[in-house]
Scaffold this active site. Structure first.
Site, PDB file in Angstrom:
ATOM      1  N   ASP A 130     131.527  22.245  69.229  1.00 23.35           N
ATOM      2  CA  ASP A 130     132.288  22.971  68.209  1.00 23.35           C
ATOM      3  C   ASP A 130     131.437  23.465  67.048  1.00 23.35           C
ATOM      4  OD1 ASP A 130     134.685  22.887  69.528  1.00 23.35           O
ATOM      5  OD2 ASP A 130     135.485  21.158  68.443  1.00 23.35           O
ATOM      6  N   ARG A 147     137.065  29.360  64.473  1.00 23.55           N
ATOM      7  CA  ARG A 147     135.656  29.066  64.231  1.00 23.55           C
ATOM      8  C   ARG A 147     134.799  30.332  64.123  1.00 23.55           C
ATOM      9  NH1 ARG A 147     135.857  23.901  63.827  1.00 23.55           N
ATOM     10  NH2 ARG A 147     137.026  22.611  65.311  1.00 23.55           N
ATOM     11  N   ARG A 165     133.584  31.824  73.569  1.00 27.18           N
ATOM     12  CA  ARG A 165     132.804  31.811  72.336  1.00 27.18           C
ATOM     13  C   ARG A 165     131.374  32.314  72.518  1.00 27.18           C
ATOM     14  NH1 ARG A 165     135.186  26.174  69.642  1.00 27.18           N
ATOM     15  NH2 ARG A 165     137.042  27.177  68.739  1.00 27.18           N
ATOM     16  N   SER A 178     136.523  17.021  77.495  1.00 30.44           N
ATOM     17  CA  SER A 178     136.819  15.602  77.262  1.00 30.44           C
ATOM     18  C   SER A 178     138.278  15.392  76.880  1.00 30.44           C
ATOM     19  CB  SER A 178     135.912  15.056  76.156  1.00 30.44           C
ATOM     20  OG  SER A 178     136.157  15.730  74.939  1.00 30.44           O
ATOM     21  N   LYS A 196     141.057  16.847  62.795  1.00 28.03           N
ATOM     22  CA  LYS A 196     142.065  17.275  63.769  1.00 28.03           C
ATOM     23  C   LYS A 196     141.997  16.397  65.014  1.00 28.03           C
ATOM     24  CE  LYS A 196     141.294  21.355  65.598  1.00 28.03           C
ATOM     25  NZ  LYS A 196     141.070  21.366  67.057  1.00 28.03           N
ATOM     26  N   SER A 197     140.794  16.098  65.456  1.00 28.91           N
ATOM     27  CA  SER A 197     140.615  15.308  66.674  1.00 28.91           C
ATOM     28  C   SER A 197     141.201  13.908  66.527  1.00 28.91           C
ATOM     29  CB  SER A 197     139.121  15.204  67.013  1.00 28.91           C
ATOM     30  OG  SER A 197     138.581  16.473  67.247  1.00 28.91           O
ATOM     31  N   ARG A 201     145.015  12.454  68.219  1.00 23.66           N
ATOM     32  CA  ARG A 201     145.012  11.246  69.039  1.00 23.66           C
ATOM     33  C   ARG A 201     145.946  10.196  68.452  1.00 23.66           C
ATOM     34  NH1 ARG A 201     140.496  13.901  70.032  1.00 23.66           N
ATOM     35  NH2 ARG A 201     139.223  13.499  71.892  1.00 23.66           N
ATOM     36  N   LYS A 259     137.400  27.965  75.415  1.00 22.18           N
ATOM     37  CA  LYS A 259     138.010  27.659  74.119  1.00 22.18           C
ATOM     38  C   LYS A 259     139.012  28.767  73.754  1.00 22.18           C
ATOM     39  CE  LYS A 259     135.630  23.883  73.145  1.00 22.18           C
ATOM     40  NZ  LYS A 259     136.222  22.563  72.830  1.00 22.18           N
TER      41      LYS A 259
END
Length: 409
Positions: free
Chosen positions: A291, A365, A322, A145, A22-23, A27, A318
């Site tokens: 994560d 998650r 979490r 980030s 996904k990351s 991008r 998140k």
């Protein structure tokens, strides 16, 4: 959809194909909009990536990105640079309570026209795209980030490029480096040295194909499954690279503590439970891979060993808080656990309560991290379809390895 999970036997030696990161996908989709000659293979099938694509390709003035935090941040920066385009970005109730002011302030410093539609500092946002001419900006280094990557992704499309000064301690460095490496693959000049990121302008790139590596965060649940299984259990996962751009590839080192060995075979990884777990306390700073914190905490609880996890301050912003969610759900299962704003401490234990209902808090998650416990006791996962946010085939793949799931609602 609520599911009851149980396991009668583990199906070893399965080969599971996991969709693209996904990351990386998110991008690359932004970069593809800036450089149309870029082609992408093995895109993530996650809800987050679908939301991002819909917002990019729709002519509607309002885009609803649901729970997709990455999409909100990357799209905010992207649409701020699109002259003549006005777009309102909104999301779920949780998204409207996730802060974005640090990114908005940085973009405003560059000259962007962004308004808060409701609450100051939070989505929804109304963005009126314009040409950004300034080439220097400062942003805190200890924030998500994704704020920093959002600025990096638009940087080469700016007339003078961009110099980003990171103020204070820098966290989640692997994700900054991932963005940097993807820029390098497009032959964009970009440097990250000390507290400064410098990216030069580039008007076009050569036609090329980038194949997205499969998601290491998704692999974490299989690491947990193998760790909780008997010695000799194994599973093969595709498609992974030894020189991965993803920070979560640290799983291969961390899970040695649990007796799990990782072997790279062509474009796959083979996970094998080679020995019993190390009963010593697991101490791990996860500032570069937050994560996987939920997966590791649940693995430790399932094996009855203690852990001290730190570097978790970003978990509070998140999809849910979490740390609070882990505290509540592990306590229900019988764990002795304490948390602070950035740490989690779990005591060793020998008993797991069965048939406990795990609340998922709209967090994919939470559902996936607790699923491997079905190897130990029957367990129920409430609103289990939340997994589609990052891993659409998760429950199907659980069936493949022997974790049966029956819909109870």
């Amino acid at each position: 959809m609520d599911l009851k999970l149980k396991t009668e036997h583990f199906n070893s030696e399965n080969h599971i194909t996991i969709s693209g990161s996904k990351s990386e996908s998110n991008r690359l989709l932004i970069l593809q909009q800036l450089y149309p000659d870029l082609q992408i293979e093995n895109l993530s099938d996650s809800d987050d990536t679908h939301h991002l694509q819909e917002a990019l390709f729709s002519d509607m003035t309002i885009a609803d990105i649901g729970h997709a935090g990455t999409a909100m941040r990357f799209l905010t920066a992207y649409f701020a640079t699109q002259e003549g385009v006005t777009k309102t970005l909104k999301g779920s109730e949780r998204m409207h309570n996730r802060p974005i002011q640090i990114l908005v302030d940085a973009l405003r410093d560059l000259g962007a026209n962004i308004e808060y539609v409701e609450k100051e500092g939070y989505p929804p946002l109304k963005i009126s795209g314009k040409k950004l001419t300034k080439d220097k900006v400062s942003i805190n280094g200890n924030v998500s980030s994704q704020y920093i990557s959002a600025l990096m992704l638009i940087a080469p499309s700016l007339e003078k490029g961009l110099e980003i000064e990171l103020v204070g301690k820098i966290t989640s460095v692997p994700y900054i480096n991932m963005t940097l490496q993807l820029l390098h693959q497009l032959k964009i000049e970009a440097k990250f040295k000390g507290q400064t990121i410098k990216i030069k302008p580039k008007s076009n790139v050569k036609k090329q194909m980038i194949v997205v590596e499969s998601d290491w965060s998704s692999a974490s649940y299989f690491y947990s499954i193998i760790a909780l299984s008997k010695v000799g259990a194994s599973v093969k996962l595709s498609a992974y690279k030894k020189d991965s751009l993803q920070g979560d590839n640290c799983l291969s080192e961390i899970y040695k503590h649990f007796g799990v060995a990782t072997t790279f075979v062509e474009n796959s990884i083979l996970l094998i439970k080679e020995r019993e777990h190390n009963s010593a306390v697991l101490s791990q700073n996860l500032k570069n891979a937050p994560d996987i914190a939920q997966t590791i905490a649940v693995t430790c609880f399932g094996l009855g060993i203690a852990c001290d996890l730190s570097g978790l301050h970003t978990l509070k912003i998140k999809e849910t808080d979490r740390l609070e969610a882990l505290h509540k759900e592990l306590t229900k299962l019988g764990a002795e656990i304490s948390i602070s704003n950035e740490t989690l401490h779990l005591k060793s234990s020998s008993k797991i309560k069965n048939n406990i209902q795990i609340t998922t808090y709209n967090d994919h998650r939470m559902a996936m991290a607790f699923a491997p416990l079905a190897l130990k006791v029957p367990i129920e996962i409430l609103k289990a379809d939340v997994v589609t946010k990052s891993y659409r085939n998760f429950w199907k793949d659980m069936l493949c390895v022997g974790i049966q799931n029956v819909t109870i609602k």
